[in-house]
Design a protein around this motif. Structure first.
Motif, PDB file in Angstrom:
ATOM      1  N   LYS A  13     -29.600 -13.266   8.584  1.00 15.49           N
ATOM      2  CA  LYS A  13     -29.814 -12.148   7.654  1.00 15.49           C
ATOM      3  C   LYS A  13     -30.000 -12.670   6.240  1.00 15.49           C
ATOM      4  O   LYS A  13     -30.864 -12.193   5.511  1.00 15.49           O
ATOM      5  N   LYS A  14     -29.204 -13.650   5.858  1.00 17.08           N
ATOM      6  CA  LYS A  14     -29.335 -14.235   4.514  1.00 17.08           C
ATOM      7  C   LYS A  14     -30.721 -14.852   4.337  1.00 17.08           C
ATOM      8  O   LYS A  14     -31.347 -14.701   3.283  1.00 17.08           O
ATOM      9  N   ASP A  16     -33.473 -13.992   5.937  1.00 18.44           N
ATOM     10  CA  ASP A  16     -34.428 -12.879   5.856  1.00 18.44           C
ATOM     11  C   ASP A  16     -34.390 -12.234   4.470  1.00 18.44           C
ATOM     12  O   ASP A  16     -35.433 -11.895   3.901  1.00 18.44           O
ATOM     13  N   ASP A  17     -33.177 -12.071   3.935  1.00 13.15           N
ATOM     14  CA  ASP A  17     -33.038 -11.498   2.602  1.00 13.15           C
ATOM     15  C   ASP A  17     -33.695 -12.391   1.555  1.00 13.15           C
ATOM     16  O   ASP A  17     -34.359 -11.900   0.634  1.00 13.15           O
ATOM     17  N   SER A  20     -37.372 -11.943   1.643  1.00 15.07           N
ATOM     18  CA  SER A  20     -37.743 -10.678   0.996  1.00 15.07           C
ATOM     19  C   SER A  20     -37.770 -10.824  -0.517  1.00 15.07           C
ATOM     20  O   SER A  20     -38.669 -10.314  -1.191  1.00 15.07           O
ATOM     21  N   THR A  45     -28.092 -15.330  -2.563  1.00 12.19           N
ATOM     22  CA  THR A  45     -28.301 -15.222  -1.118  1.00 12.19           C
ATOM     23  C   THR A  45     -28.403 -16.607  -0.491  1.00 12.19           C
ATOM     24  O   THR A  45     -27.796 -16.877   0.557  1.00 12.19           O
TER      25      THR A  45
END
Length: 68
Positions: A13-14, A16-17, A20, A45
């Protein structure tokens, strides 16, 4: 075992963040203030992801040492 899966999910998730945030930073319409804010967010992040990775590495090394 659940903690290991949680760390993997958190790490992914980190990443992916961070992707983004990078996409956001590539927007030419972003103001300087927004760019700085996004950059700080991205760095935080990535630091969090690095911490998860370091913890996993330490755990791996511990398991490896126990097996020797």
């Amino acid at each position: 075992m659940a903690e290991k899966k949680s760390n993997l999910v958190d790490f992914e998730k980190k990443l992916d963040d961070a992707k983004s945030v990078l996409e956001k930073l590539m927007n030419p319409d972003l103001t300087l203030d927004q760019s700085v804010k996004s950059y700080k967010e991205g760095m935080k992040t990535l630091q969090d992801a690095q911490k998860i990775l370091e913890e996993a590495t330490l755990e791996f090394e511990k398991i490896q040492a126990e097996g020797s």
